[in-house]
Design a protein around this motif. Structure first.
Motif, PDB file in Angstrom:
ATOM      1  N   VAL A  23       0.828  -1.218   0.000  1.00 19.54           N
ATOM      2  CA  VAL A  23       0.000   0.000   0.000  1.00 19.54           C
ATOM      3  C   VAL A  23       0.858   1.262   0.000  1.00 19.54           C
ATOM      4  N   LEU A  24       2.101   1.170   0.422  1.00 15.45           N
ATOM      5  CA  LEU A  24       2.975   2.338   0.445  1.00 15.45           C
ATOM      6  C   LEU A  24       3.726   2.512  -0.870  1.00 15.45           C
ATOM      7  N   GLY A  25       3.477   1.600  -1.806  1.00 11.00           N
ATOM      8  CA  GLY A  25       4.167   1.703  -3.090  1.00 11.00           C
ATOM      9  C   GLY A  25       5.517   1.024  -3.110  1.00 11.00           C
ATOM     10  N   ASN A  26       5.866   0.343  -2.005  1.00 14.06           N
ATOM     11  CA  ASN A  26       7.136  -0.376  -1.977  1.00 14.06           C
ATOM     12  C   ASN A  26       7.024  -1.666  -2.764  1.00 14.06           C
ATOM     13  N   HIS A  27       8.068  -2.003  -3.500  1.00 16.23           N
ATOM     14  CA  HIS A  27       8.091  -3.253  -4.248  1.00 16.23           C
ATOM     15  C   HIS A  27       8.780  -4.309  -3.389  1.00 16.23           C
ATOM     16  N   THR A  28       8.078  -5.383  -3.065  1.00 14.82           N
ATOM     17  CA  THR A  28       8.635  -6.411  -2.187  1.00 14.82           C
ATOM     18  C   THR A  28       8.893  -7.683  -2.970  1.00 14.82           C
ATOM     19  N   TRP A  29       9.927  -8.441  -2.481  1.00 17.53           N
ATOM     20  CA  TRP A  29      10.338  -9.667  -3.150  1.00 17.53           C
ATOM     21  C   TRP A  29      10.596 -10.761  -2.135  1.00 17.53           C
ATOM     22  N   THR A  30      10.368 -11.992  -2.559  1.00 13.77           N
ATOM     23  CA  THR A  30      10.817 -13.134  -1.754  1.00 13.77           C
ATOM     24  C   THR A  30      12.032 -13.734  -2.448  1.00 13.77           C
ATOM     25  N   PHE A  31      12.906 -14.359  -1.619  1.00 15.09           N
ATOM     26  CA  PHE A  31      14.121 -14.966  -2.171  1.00 15.09           C
ATOM     27  C   PHE A  31      14.259 -16.376  -1.612  1.00 15.09           C
ATOM     28  N   ASN A  32      14.236 -17.348  -2.518  1.00 15.08           N
ATOM     29  CA  ASN A  32      14.328 -18.750  -2.161  1.00 15.08           C
ATOM     30  C   ASN A  32      15.797 -19.170  -2.226  1.00 15.08           C
ATOM     31  N   ILE A  33      16.291 -19.794  -1.161  1.00 17.44           N
ATOM     32  CA  ILE A  33      17.673 -20.281  -1.139  1.00 17.44           C
ATOM     33  C   ILE A  33      17.685 -21.683  -1.714  1.00 17.44           C
ATOM     34  N   GLY A  34      18.327 -21.851  -2.845  1.00 20.23           N
ATOM     35  CA  GLY A  34      18.235 -23.112  -3.562  1.00 20.23           C
ATOM     36  C   GLY A  34      16.944 -23.127  -4.352  1.00 20.23           C
ATOM     37  N   GLU A  35      16.589 -24.271  -4.866  1.00 20.13           N
ATOM     38  CA  GLU A  35      15.377 -24.350  -5.677  1.00 20.13           C
ATOM     39  C   GLU A  35      14.221 -24.978  -4.906  1.00 20.13           C
ATOM     40  N   GLY A  36      14.406 -25.194  -3.591  1.00 21.02           N
ATOM     41  CA  GLY A  36      13.320 -25.719  -2.770  1.00 21.02           C
ATOM     42  C   GLY A  36      12.563 -24.590  -2.105  1.00 21.02           C
ATOM     43  N   SER A  37      11.806 -24.922  -1.061  1.00 17.93           N
ATOM     44  CA  SER A  37      11.009 -23.915  -0.355  1.00 17.93           C
ATOM     45  C   SER A  37      11.729 -23.492   0.919  1.00 17.93           C
ATOM     46  N   HIS A  38      12.819 -22.783   0.750  1.00 14.63           N
ATOM     47  CA  HIS A  38      13.580 -22.265   1.888  1.00 14.63           C
ATOM     48  C   HIS A  38      13.721 -20.769   1.680  1.00 14.63           C
ATOM     49  N   TYR A  39      12.741 -20.031   2.180  1.00 12.02           N
ATOM     50  CA  TYR A  39      12.685 -18.602   1.915  1.00 12.02           C
ATOM     51  C   TYR A  39      13.507 -17.845   2.965  1.00 12.02           C
ATOM     52  N   MET A  40      14.361 -16.968   2.495  1.00 10.04           N
ATOM     53  CA  MET A  40      15.190 -16.159   3.385  1.00 10.04           C
ATOM     54  C   MET A  40      14.287 -15.201   4.152  1.00 10.04           C
ATOM     55  N   CYS A  41      14.506 -15.135   5.489  1.00  3.08           N
ATOM     56  CA  CYS A  41      13.621 -14.314   6.315  1.00  3.08           C
ATOM     57  C   CYS A  41      14.377 -13.715   7.489  1.00  3.08           C
ATOM     58  N   TRP A  42      13.728 -12.755   8.137  1.00  2.00           N
ATOM     59  CA  TRP A  42      14.204 -12.230   9.423  1.00  2.00           C
ATOM     60  C   TRP A  42      13.285 -12.755  10.503  1.00  2.00           C
ATOM     61  N   THR A  43      13.831 -13.161  11.662  1.00  3.57           N
ATOM     62  CA  THR A  43      12.972 -13.674  12.740  1.00  3.57           C
ATOM     63  C   THR A  43      12.923 -12.672  13.883  1.00  3.57           C
ATOM     64  N   SER A  44      14.025 -12.536  14.617  1.00  2.00           N
ATOM     65  CA  SER A  44      14.085 -11.583  15.729  1.00  2.00           C
ATOM     66  C   SER A  44      15.538 -11.185  15.925  1.00  2.00           C
ATOM     67  N   GLY A  45      15.733 -10.075  16.624  1.00  2.00           N
ATOM     68  CA  GLY A  45      17.107  -9.618  16.832  1.00  2.00           C
ATOM     69  C   GLY A  45      17.786  -9.390  15.492  1.00  2.00           C
ATOM     70  N   ASN A  46      19.027  -9.857  15.379  1.00  2.00           N
ATOM     71  CA  ASN A  46      19.771  -9.706  14.124  1.00  2.00           C
ATOM     72  C   ASN A  46      19.691 -10.945  13.237  1.00  2.00           C
ATOM     73  N   SER A  47      18.871 -11.922  13.652  1.00  2.00           N
ATOM     74  CA  SER A  47      18.876 -13.229  12.994  1.00  2.00           C
ATOM     75  C   SER A  47      18.454 -13.166  11.529  1.00  2.00           C
ATOM     76  N   LEU A  48      19.214 -13.842  10.693  1.00  2.00           N
ATOM     77  CA  LEU A  48      18.854 -14.088   9.296  1.00  2.00           C
ATOM     78  C   LEU A  48      18.612 -15.578   9.182  1.00  2.00           C
TER      79      LEU A  48
END
Length: 668
Positions: free
Chosen positions: A91-116
């Motif tokens: 809604v703010l006009g930002n373009h968002t993307w998901t990024f899969n690590i490898g060709e499976g369903s392992h999506y890069m994400c942030w959880t809490s703190g500095n964790s990737l």
């Protein structure tokens, strides 16, 4: 069938050239597309993101990469490729993307703190990333918390989600149409140095198939074909050229200096017997080329550090602020230690230890803290305080200073003033070499025989080389001469030798490692005078012109016509030539001592075993293809890859290997 398989392998070879491993920097949001592959990079550290750690605080590991002309080739690295999902606008006009690590369903994400981290679904907002174009490139901010940005922590190092300002992590996108830049390795020049008469400079080629070019001072470049002989102060510039590509230019300056004249020379103390009443000494740390100067008058006094030059085992303190220590009378204590006092200057200022690490002076030599126990160690003769044997005179490289330490600092060893006088005991060849011409001396050290031929005896110790002429008797390589022989030092254009030698005899000791001949693979420099060396694989046919070609760099060295030079071998073929490097006027020459029949080394390895795993099988095909593409021999044996035994590795060897795998035999 054989031919079909061979052609298939050749087609594989062609397809491999188009494998996509190259990435270029993303400079526009429009370069983000669904299904495209990306990597995360910190350009300053030449680092890309690898696997995401499975620790309690996960992060992306750091993998070193090379960035050349804006291109990164990730082949052979552990860099993680990110497969982009479908982008969408919020809604703010930002373009968002998901990024899969490898060709499976392992999506890069942030959880809490500095964790990737990774999740199995692209739905949560913490698995979505806002792509923003910045001055650094395209960076990613987490949609669930826009204070969290993917960044690079140079201190750890790692890639993670930070609110604080770490280093940027920017996107690079896969581009199979770019070609990694072609580079040529720069050649190697000997380090800049001083020389007295002349210096031979060899330029080493570090790029197979490249031509070497050199220029002197500001002159034009010309082709390098043989060693350069420098007779005046000269700056040499060099580069390698392969096709249309040139390497970086390397330079070195060789400065001509006059013969060394020692005004106030000191040599290292290598025996307790060299401590005598009234002699002068200095304290030296050889690693830092530093000697002790004046003792500071601070609340915690110490000996200041003065830079000195150690050349041929000799220190000339003329013009420096090095403090000379006058030795008092030595005495034996109840433990059998010989203790010494050292007066700084000619007054009553005795060097002492007081407390802590302090090195100070007192007006009396009576207290134990003004007495020093001299001990011979691997570093030389060192001094321990008699009042406290945990206190040793050492050098603190961090400060730098000389003081009394219980902890392990750097050694401070004694050097003694060299006084040229008749019948003085000489313990090293560097001391003997420092004598004036026609001066008689007695040698009290260990000198190892490196060669003996027709009355010429070649010697070596850890300080240098020497030669005795007019010797009678028989001496064998590696024998040690007994101490106490007499001789007169002379020289010929800087070539040191000893004459009128008397009292020569050999001991039962041997030092084969010290005396062993050195293989000569490059034209020698001044430090090799009187070195015992050999040149490998000399063909008898070259001897009439009295020149030995050196196989490694195609330079040559003249064979000297001296009385001890031996005749050429009786039979033709390849020989090893043993001899000594001598100086004749301004020229270094090779004086023959002996010949030894050259035996061709037995070839190692297994024909066709390209990957060196001990077997010839299908696993050798891929590394051979890779080598033919890259010419990089890392991880393979080029000798084993020469499958058709024509001393070259080409596509023909690939065909021969495949035929061998199909038929079980080599098609000889």
């Amino acid at each position: 069938m054989k031919r079909v398989f061979s052609l298939f392998a050749i087609s594989l070879l062609t397809m491999s050239a188009w494998s996509a491993n190259t990435y270029v920097k993303v400079t526009s949001i429009d370069q983000l597309e669904e299904g495209t592959k990306y990597i995360l990079v910190n350009e300053e550290a030449s680092s890309a993101m690898g696997a995401i750690s499975s620790t309690s605080t996960p992060y992306g590991t750091s993998v070193a990469v090379t960035i050349q002309n804006g291109i990164i080739d990730i082949e052979g690295t552990d860099v993680v490729e990110l497969f982009s999902g479908e982008g969408s606008d919020d809604v703010l006009g930002n373009h968002t993307w998901t990024f899969n690590i490898g060709e499976g369903s392992h999506y890069m994400c942030w959880t809490s703190g500095n964790s990737l981290n990774t999740v199995n679904s692209s739905a949560p907002e913490n698995a979505m990333w806002i792509a923003t174009l910045t001055d650094d490139g395209v960076v990613l901010t987490n949609k669930a918390d826009n204070t969290r940005k993917l960044q690079y922590n140079a201190g750890s190092p790692r890639f993670a989600c930070y609110t604080s300002s770490q280093k940027p992590a920017v996107l690079y996108v896969e581009d199979a149409n770019v070609t990694p830049p072609v580079t040529v390795a720069a050649p190697t020049l000997p380090e800049s140095q001083e020389f007295e008469n002349s210096l031979s400079v060899i330029i080493t080629n570090n790029e197979e198939g490249a031509d070497l070019m050199y220029a002197l001072n500001d002159g034009e470049f010309t082709e390098y074909t043989e060693a350069l002989t420098i007779t005046e102060t000269t700056t040499v510039r060099a580069k390698a050229v392969k096709g249309d590509v040139e390497s970086e230019e390397v330079t070195a300056t060789y400065t001509k200096v006059g013969p060394v004249v020692y005004i106030n020379p000191y040599v290292k103390v290598t025996s307790i017997d060299q401590l005598e009443v009234g002699k002068k000494y200095i304290l030296v740390n050889e690693e830092a080329s530093s000697a002790m100067g004046a003792i500071s008058s601070t609340s915690t006094p110490y000996g200041t550090s003065v830079a000195v030059t150690i050349k041929n085992g000799i220190i000339d303190i003329d013009g420096t602020d090095v403090v000379e220590l006058f030795s008092g009378e030595g005495s034996d204590d109840a433990l059998g230690h010989t203790t010494w006092t050292f007066n700084i200057g000619e007054g009553s200022h005795y060097m002492c230890w007081t407390s802590g690490n302090s090195l100070n002076t007192v007006n009396s030599s009576a207290p134990n803290n003004a007495m020093w126990i001299a001990t011979l160690t691997d570093d030389g003769v060192v001094l321990t305080n008699k009042a406290d044997d945990t206190r040793k005179l050492q050098y603190n490289a961090g400060s730098p200073r000389f003081a009394c330490y219980t902890s392990s600092q750097k050694p401070a060893a004694l050097y003694v003033e060299y006084v040229s006088q008749e019948d003085e005991a000489i313990t090293t060849l560097s001391q003997a070499n420092a004598l004036e011409d026609d001066e008689e001396f007695t040698f009290n050290g260990d000198a190892v025989v490196t060669a003996f031929k027709n009355g010429y005896l070649f010697l070596r110790d850890e300080s240098g080389y020497g030669m005795i002429s007019g010797v009678e008797g028989t001496f064998a390589n590696s024998q040690v001469l007994n101490q106490g022989w007499n001789a007169t030092k002379t020289s010929n254009d800087g070539w040191v030798w000893y004459t009128d030698a008397a009292g020569l005899s050999t001991s039962d000791e041997t030092n084969a490692e010290l005396a062993a001949a050195q293989k000569l693979t490059a034209f020698p420099d001044e430090s090799m005078i009187n070195a015992y060396v050999y040149v490998e694989k000399v063909n008898k046919g070259f001897l009439p012109i009295r020149v030995l070609p050196l196989r490694d760099d195609n330079t040559s060295i003249t064979i000297a016509s001296y009385p001890w030079a031996v005749n050429q071998p009786a039979t033709s073929g390849d020989w090893n030539a043993y001899g000594v490097i001598v100086k004749n006027g301004g020229t270094l020459e090779f004086a023959l001592v002996a010949w030894e029949k050259y035996v061709e080394p037995q070839p190692e390895g297994l024909r066709g075993d390209v990957n060196m795993d001990g077997a010839v099988d299908i696993k050798d095909v891929t590394p051979l293809i890779d080598y033919l593409l890259s010419q990089d021999p890392t991880g393979i044996s080029p000798e084993n890859a020469d499958c058709n035994l024509d001393d070259n590795v080409t596509i023909i060897d690939l065909t021969a290997l495949i035929d061998r795998l199909l038929s079980g035999n080599w098609a000889d």
